[in-house]
Motif scaffolding. Structure first.
Motif, mmCIF file in Angstrom:
data_model
loop_
_atom_site.group_PDB
_atom_site.id
_atom_site.type_symbol
_atom_site.label_atom_id
_atom_site.label_comp_id
_atom_site.label_asym_id
_atom_site.label_seq_id
_atom_site.Cartn_x
_atom_site.Cartn_y
_atom_site.Cartn_z
ATOM 1 N N LEU A 168 0.718 5.850 0.760
ATOM 2 C CA LEU A 168 0.470 6.366 -0.610
ATOM 3 C C LEU A 168 0.552 8.127 0.679
ATOM 4 O O LEU A 168 0.083 8.247 1.663
ATOM 5 C CB LEU A 168 -0.872 6.151 -0.831
ATOM 6 C CG LEU A 168 -0.886 4.924 -1.731
ATOM 7 C CD1 LEU A 168 -2.315 4.467 -1.583
ATOM 8 C CD2 LEU A 168 -0.135 4.485 -3.173
ATOM 9 N N SER A 169 0.772 8.672 -0.654
ATOM 10 C CA SER A 169 0.554 10.160 0.271
ATOM 11 C C SER A 169 0.759 11.561 -0.887
ATOM 12 O O SER A 169 1.085 11.065 -2.270
ATOM 13 C CB SER A 169 2.081 11.109 0.895
ATOM 14 O OG SER A 169 3.036 10.800 -0.006
ATOM 15 N N ALA A 170 -0.785 11.834 -1.164
ATOM 16 C CA ALA A 170 -0.506 13.537 -1.618
ATOM 17 C C ALA A 170 -0.716 14.529 -1.624
ATOM 18 O O ALA A 170 -1.397 14.849 -0.583
ATOM 19 C CB ALA A 170 -1.689 13.206 -3.032
ATOM 20 N N MET A 184 -10.688 -1.216 2.763
ATOM 21 C CA MET A 184 -9.146 -1.656 2.607
ATOM 22 C C MET A 184 -9.430 -1.095 3.795
ATOM 23 O O MET A 184 -9.077 0.082 4.146
ATOM 24 C CB MET A 184 -8.585 -0.934 1.919
ATOM 25 C CG MET A 184 -8.703 -1.937 0.726
ATOM 26 S SD MET A 184 -7.667 -0.746 -0.713
ATOM 27 C CE MET A 184 -7.807 0.826 -0.728
ATOM 28 N N GLU A 185 -8.176 -2.315 4.827
ATOM 29 C CA GLU A 185 -7.872 -1.861 6.047
ATOM 30 C C GLU A 185 -6.410 -1.107 5.636
ATOM 31 O O GLU A 185 -5.363 -1.147 4.861
ATOM 32 C CB GLU A 185 -7.016 -2.931 6.745
ATOM 33 C CG GLU A 185 -8.020 -4.506 7.101
ATOM 34 C CD GLU A 185 -7.919 -5.048 8.010
ATOM 35 O OE1 GLU A 185 -6.691 -4.899 8.727
ATOM 36 O OE2 GLU A 185 -7.896 -6.597 7.619
ATOM 37 N N SER A 201 6.092 4.242 -1.668
ATOM 38 C CA SER A 201 7.072 3.040 -1.241
ATOM 39 C C SER A 201 6.228 1.741 -0.579
ATOM 40 O O SER A 201 5.205 1.910 -0.265
ATOM 41 C CB SER A 201 7.455 4.717 -0.372
ATOM 42 O OG SER A 201 6.875 4.388 0.702
ATOM 43 N N ARG A 202 7.593 1.429 -0.790
ATOM 44 C CA ARG A 202 6.852 -0.147 0.112
ATOM 45 C C ARG A 202 8.464 -0.732 0.667
ATOM 46 O O ARG A 202 9.703 -0.510 -0.590
ATOM 47 C CB ARG A 202 6.566 -1.082 -0.427
ATOM 48 C CG ARG A 202 6.284 -2.218 -0.366
ATOM 49 C CD ARG A 202 5.783 -3.611 -0.363
ATOM 50 N NE ARG A 202 5.688 -3.577 -2.320
ATOM 51 C CZ ARG A 202 4.546 -3.688 -3.105
ATOM 52 N NH1 ARG A 202 3.563 -4.796 -1.868
ATOM 53 N NH2 ARG A 202 4.906 -3.955 -4.820
ATOM 54 N N HIS A 230 -1.461 1.365 3.527
ATOM 55 C CA HIS A 230 -2.977 -0.343 3.145
ATOM 56 C C HIS A 230 -1.358 -1.435 2.975
ATOM 57 O O HIS A 230 -1.234 -1.316 2.982
ATOM 58 C CB HIS A 230 -2.682 -0.138 1.384
ATOM 59 C CG HIS A 230 -3.466 1.020 0.499
ATOM 60 N ND1 HIS A 230 -4.777 1.591 1.055
ATOM 61 C CD2 HIS A 230 -3.236 2.494 0.605
ATOM 62 C CE1 HIS A 230 -5.257 2.838 0.343
ATOM 63 N NE2 HIS A 230 -3.610 3.340 0.248
ATOM 64 N N GLN A 231 -2.358 -1.582 4.038
ATOM 65 C CA GLN A 231 -1.671 -2.812 5.023
ATOM 66 C C GLN A 231 -2.099 -3.923 4.992
ATOM 67 O O GLN A 231 -0.593 -4.866 4.346
ATOM 68 C CB GLN A 231 -1.788 -2.883 6.457
ATOM 69 C CG GLN A 231 -2.332 -1.402 7.435
ATOM 70 C CD GLN A 231 -3.369 -2.035 8.801
ATOM 71 O OE1 GLN A 231 -4.352 -1.939 8.633
ATOM 72 N NE2 GLN A 231 -2.286 -1.893 9.818
ATOM 73 N N HIS A 232 -2.792 -4.450 3.644
ATOM 74 C CA HIS A 232 -2.850 -5.286 2.810
ATOM 75 C C HIS A 232 -1.968 -5.343 1.924
ATOM 76 O O HIS A 232 -1.153 -6.811 1.415
ATOM 77 C CB HIS A 232 -4.584 -5.738 1.719
ATOM 78 C CG HIS A 232 -4.406 -4.889 0.688
ATOM 79 N ND1 HIS A 232 -4.292 -3.340 1.265
ATOM 80 C CD2 HIS A 232 -4.876 -5.019 -0.458
ATOM 81 C CE1 HIS A 232 -5.054 -3.264 0.191
ATOM 82 N NE2 HIS A 232 -4.590 -3.871 -1.163
#
Length: 150
Positions: free
Chosen positions: A80-82, A36-37, A109-110, A73-75
């Protein structure tokens, strides 16, 4: 299927080599999807492992910290963070003092939407029982209502 290793054996059939084997093509490499990009927004911190002992009380603490930073995640546009902290402690002469706490936090988030999941689980050794205590926090935030209710 259960395997009991003490007196167990696993016997598999073996095919005898044949002259035809030299003409067979090699197996191709493994196939997989393209990665994934993603774009790193906050660099992950290096894995930390520490052990320390209080020289007066003898309390020994083992701790690991994993911080994955933040990745977009660009797509999908999701960030995401953890972060995880695992902490285990015990007094050397008191097995009933054993305690372990695992705290894990993830955020997603988005755009104007954000969700956070935080879980903390603690296990304590008591004289006759184990005490388990877990806390979970789920928070979400969005500006959807204020955007659409104008």
């Amino acid at each position: 299927m259960s395997i009991h290793c003490g007196a167990s054996r696993l016997i598999l059939p073996v095919r005898k080599a044949q002259t035809l084997d030299t003409t067979l093509a090699a197996f191709p490499g493994p196939e997989s999807a393209r990665p994934m990009e993603q774009r790193v927004l906050v660099e992950a911190k290096s894995f930390e492992r520490s052990v320390w002992t209080d020289q007066i009380t003898g309390l020994t603490v083992h701790q690991t910290v994993t911080d994955g930073g933040a990745i977009l995640h660009q797509h999908t546009g999701i960030t995401l963070s953890a972060r995880n902290v695992d902490r285990f402690s015990i007094y050397p002469d008191d097995p009933n003092s054993a305690e372990g706490t695992c705290t894990w936090e993830n955020t997603f988030s988005r755009d104007d939407w954000k969700a956070r999941i935080a879980v903390s689980a603690t296990v304590r050794a008591l004289r006759d029982v184990w005490r388990m205590e877990t806390h979970m926090i789920l928070t979400t935030a969005t500006n959807w209502w204020s955007r659409t209710a104008r």
